[in-house]
Design a protein around this motif. Structure first.
Motif, PDB file in Angstrom:
ATOM      1  N   LEU A   1      34.812  36.438 -50.869  1.00 43.87           N
ATOM      2  CA  LEU A   1      35.379  37.397 -49.905  1.00 43.87           C
ATOM      3  C   LEU A   1      36.520  38.240 -50.460  1.00 43.87           C
ATOM      4  O   LEU A   1      37.118  39.018 -49.733  1.00 43.87           O
ATOM      5  N   ALA A   2      36.826  38.079 -51.764  1.00 41.17           N
ATOM      6  CA  ALA A   2      37.981  38.805 -52.311  1.00 41.17           C
ATOM      7  C   ALA A   2      37.813  40.307 -52.154  1.00 41.17           C
ATOM      8  O   ALA A   2      38.738  41.019 -51.758  1.00 41.17           O
ATOM      9  N   LYS A   3      36.599  40.777 -52.465  1.00 41.00           N
ATOM     10  CA  LYS A   3      36.396  42.227 -52.398  1.00 41.00           C
ATOM     11  C   LYS A   3      36.396  42.706 -50.945  1.00 41.00           C
ATOM     12  O   LYS A   3      36.937  43.767 -50.633  1.00 41.00           O
ATOM     13  N   THR A   4      35.813  41.880 -50.043  1.00 42.99           N
ATOM     14  CA  THR A   4      35.747  42.263 -48.627  1.00 42.99           C
ATOM     15  C   THR A   4      37.148  42.369 -48.045  1.00 42.99           C
ATOM     16  O   THR A   4      37.461  43.283 -47.278  1.00 42.99           O
TER      17      THR A   4
ATOM     18  N   TYR B   1      48.503  44.242 -47.646  1.00 45.65           N
ATOM     19  CA  TYR B   1      49.326  43.152 -48.179  1.00 45.65           C
ATOM     20  C   TYR B   1      48.558  41.852 -48.410  1.00 45.65           C
ATOM     21  O   TYR B   1      48.226  41.519 -49.546  1.00 45.65           O
ATOM     22  N   LEU B   2      48.254  41.097 -47.342  1.00 38.83           N
ATOM     23  CA  LEU B   2      47.637  39.788 -47.543  1.00 38.83           C
ATOM     24  C   LEU B   2      46.307  39.896 -48.287  1.00 38.83           C
ATOM     25  O   LEU B   2      46.028  39.100 -49.191  1.00 38.83           O
ATOM     26  N   GLY B   3      45.515  40.881 -47.920  1.00 38.95           N
ATOM     27  CA  GLY B   3      44.225  41.072 -48.579  1.00 38.95           C
ATOM     28  C   GLY B   3      44.415  41.414 -50.037  1.00 38.95           C
ATOM     29  O   GLY B   3      43.715  40.902 -50.914  1.00 38.95           O
TER      30      GLY B   3
END
Lengths: 364, 321
Positions: B135-138, B144-146
């Motif tokens: 889910l890193a790319k999503t 910030y958190l993403g």
């Protein structure tokens, strides 16, 4: 208690250790596909076969005598000074400042001044770890290691920002004035009519190293301080009971050790390069550990070990020139010497002791 | 300083702190068992060389890792032989191990690859490549958190995650298992452990095996993950910084994480900025590089909290008769 006879302890055990270290080195040489006998031949020819080779051998030996004595003096007080390299580099700074800042009228006054400066700077760099050990109980091995790194950072900064001539790209100080150039060994020996190669960096500092050996010998075995130092090294509580101040002994031993390491710089910085370069000591401080261990912390042993390592360095450089063996072979030999004469001493000593027991019984 | 810059500095903090962390934990096991280990640097160097060399020859980073660990273990056992079995000086043995590693890696490297002691550059299959977490790319669009998840937490090699997991693992082993209790005891009072019928020698060798494995991981990370191949003297004093971090952390695992990441942060800063201007003072990068060592000396001096090493550290154990 069965103790070894003195000669076996001082000569036989180290000799066996060194033989083992050299045999293993020979195996390493075999392992990389070279012939160890040929290699030894090239080393002997290159390091001892001409006065040119001898010049380099003795030049290196001079460096290692100083750093070896430095480690040895501290060893007598049970102090392990790993910081010889940093102290030697700071000693180099002392030499550079003395040579560049003061208009010396002749070389021998410059030599005296630079010697004093190198000893002072080397001692100063050992002073903080010494004080922390004496007063705060901070382990001197760790602090001297840290001071090696702090020292090389400091030298990089000082050379880059203060000593480097404007416009120069080379990270080194300006060349020292001509008048501070030291007489090389060929002109010293020339006085006695001995012909010697003029192309080598060996210089009059060799004599200072020999004097330092005698002075250290007198200091350790013929002065009140030397007695106190050795007593402290054998047993701190006993020394304390005898009224010897641990703080004073630790400080004095480390200051002398640092001064000796610093004095190495008159050989390489003043005598050889004539300017201060980055990492001027080139690891000689660490070789001092091997030299002191091998020489059993005795000045005569240190001198002999320093000459052996001088031979290895010059021989190793020749090997790198004529074979595919890189000069790092010396690091391997050096490490094995330290391992067997230092850390694995008992491995060699136990069988020797057993042999002496057996031999002794048969004699009865 | 923008958010982007901060993220990128913290990202390199993790990359540069990881080898320090692994080596620091390695030293922690050995020193907690009463064996001083200033040979962390040498073990890392050997592991870095063997990892890169074997990974290059086999095109397999995992085989490289195994070779690195094996090399580091051999050196760790030499240290054990000298300092446990033959009761030699542990510091001298450490010095010898560091020198041996510097020499032998160049000697063998030159013989194998003829590149002045280094290995050829590793291709991607021979390296531990960066892993993208699920889910890193999503999530990267989330402010910030993403971004933190995508760029800071995700996208490191597997060895980085191993290093971070090694911290709670070390804590658990050391403080929650019988082995850990005995290990700590043997570093404080070996004769008490001996009296209880537990082998001092066995425990200390056990600790050195763990030290060897962790140093192997550290070295392997350097040459097959952080860099793509081995270069002469590539550890560049990291073993000593790890040692400094160990003192800084007062021989405790969570503090080791803090100390090594702090030292990693200093390294990241000094790589990014040649000098740091803090308004009234310009700090040269040489100072930043030397700061870990300076701070360690300050800590050792006991002016800011005293660092007390394990009590039996450095003393060979002689069984009473």
């Amino acid at each position: 208690m069965d103790r070894l006879p003195k000669w076996a302890d001082a000569v036989l055990v180290p000799l066996i250790s060194i033989v083992i270290a050299f045999l293993l080195s020979a195996l390493v040489i075999l392992g990389i596909g070279e012939n160890p006998v040929n290699a030894l031949g090239i080393m002997i020819q290159g390091a001892l076969g001409s006065t040119y080779g001898w010049g380099y051998t003795l030049y290196y030996a001079t460096n290692f005598t100083f750093t070896g004595l430095a480690v040895a003096v501290a060893f007598h007080g049970s102090l392990f000074n790993i910081g010889g390299d940093g102290q030697a580099q700071l000693g180099g700074l002392g030499v550079a400042l003395a040579c560049l800042m003061i208009p010396w009228p002749n070389w021998w006054l410059a030599l005296l001044g630079a010697t004093a400066a190198s000893a002072l700077f080397g001692a100063a760099w050992a002073a903080i770890p010494a004080w922390l050990q004496a007063k705060r109980g901070s382990h001197i091995v760790i602090t001297t290691i840290m001071f090696n790194f702090i020292g090389s950072g400091l030298m990089l900064y000082v050379i880059k920002n203060f000593l480097k001539p404007v416009g120069s790209m080379d990270p080194a100080s300006a060349n020292f004035p001509k008048v501070t150039a030291l007489p090389n060994l060929s002109s010293v020996l020339g006085i006695f009519g001995i012909p010697f190669s003029k192309q080598t960096p060996a210089n009059i500092t060799l004599l200072i190293a020999l004097i330092a050996c005698v002075v250290v010998w007198l200091l350790i075995w013929h002065t009140r301080f030397g007695f106190a130092l050795r007593a402290f090294g054998k047993s701190e509580p006993a020394a304390r009971y005898a009224g010897i101040s641990p703080v004073k002994i630790t400080m004095a031993a480390m200051l002398i050790s640092g001064a000796l390491a610093g004095m190495m710089s008159i050989n390489n910085v003043m005598g050889e390069s004539g300017r201060l370069v980055l990492n001027s000591s080139e690891g000689a401080g660490f070789i001092g550990i091997a030299v002191a261990l091998m020489g059993r912390s005795h000045p005569l042993g240190v001198l002999l070990a320093a000459i052996l390592f001088g031979f290895l360095y010059q021989g190793g450089a020749e090997l790198a020139m004529w074979t595919t063996i890189p000069p790092q072979l010396i690091w391997v030999i050096q490490a094995l010497v330290i391992l067997f004469t230092g850390a694995l001493d008992n491995m060699v000593r136990m069988p020797v002791e057993a042999a002496f027991r057996k031999f002794g019984k048969r004699g009865n | 300083m923008s958010f982007e810059t901060l993220i990128s500095i913290l990202d390199s903090t993790i990359r540069l702190g990881t080898p320090l962390l692994l080596a620091c934990l390695a030293g922690l096991f050995s020193e907690r068992s009463g064996i001083f280990d200033i040979g962390l640097e040498g073990k890392m160097l050997v592991a870095a060389f063997l990892s890169a060399a074997v990974a290059y020859l086999t095109h397999n980073a995992w085989l490289g890792l195994l070779a690195g660990i094996a090399g580091s273990l051999v050196f760790s056992m030499i240290h054990g032989l000298a300092s446990i079995t033959f009761r030699g000086n542990q510091l001298i043995s450490g010095v010898a191990i560091n020198m041996l590693a510097s020499g032998i890696t160049v000697l063998v490297g030159q013989n194998w690859f003829h590149l002045g002691g280094g290995t050829p550059a590793l291709s991607d299959s021979a390296r531990f490549n960066d892993i993208t977490l699920p889910l890193a790319k999503t999530l990267s669009g989330v402010p910030y958190l993403g971004r933190i998840y995508d760029q800071l937490i995700s996208g490191h090699s597997i060895l980085v995650y191993v290093a971070f997991l090694a911290v709670p693992a070390t804590w658990w082993v050391l403080f929650k298992t019988r082995f850990g209790l005995r290990l700590r005891a043997v570093g404080e009072n070996p004769s008490a452990v001996d009296t209880a019928g537990v082998s001092v020698v066995g425990l200390r060798y056990g600790a050195l095996v763990i030290t060897g494995i962790l140093c192997g991981l550290a070295g392997s990370y350097l040459s097959t993950s952080l860099a793509a191949g081995f270069g002469k003297e590539m550890t560049a004093g990291r073993g000593y910084i790890a040692l400094a971090a160990l003192i800084f952390a007062k021989w405790r695992p969570w503090q080791a994480l803090g100390a090594t990441m702090f030292f990693g942060f200093l390294a990241a800063l000094s790589i990014r900025y040649a000098t740091i201007d803090i308004g009234f003072l310009v700090i040269p990068s040489e100072f930043m590089d030397a700061l870990p060592y300076i701070l360690t000396v300050v800590i050792l001096a006991g002016f800011v909290g005293k660092a007390i090493p394990p009590r039996a550290g450095g003393e060979p154990y002689v069984k009473e008769r």
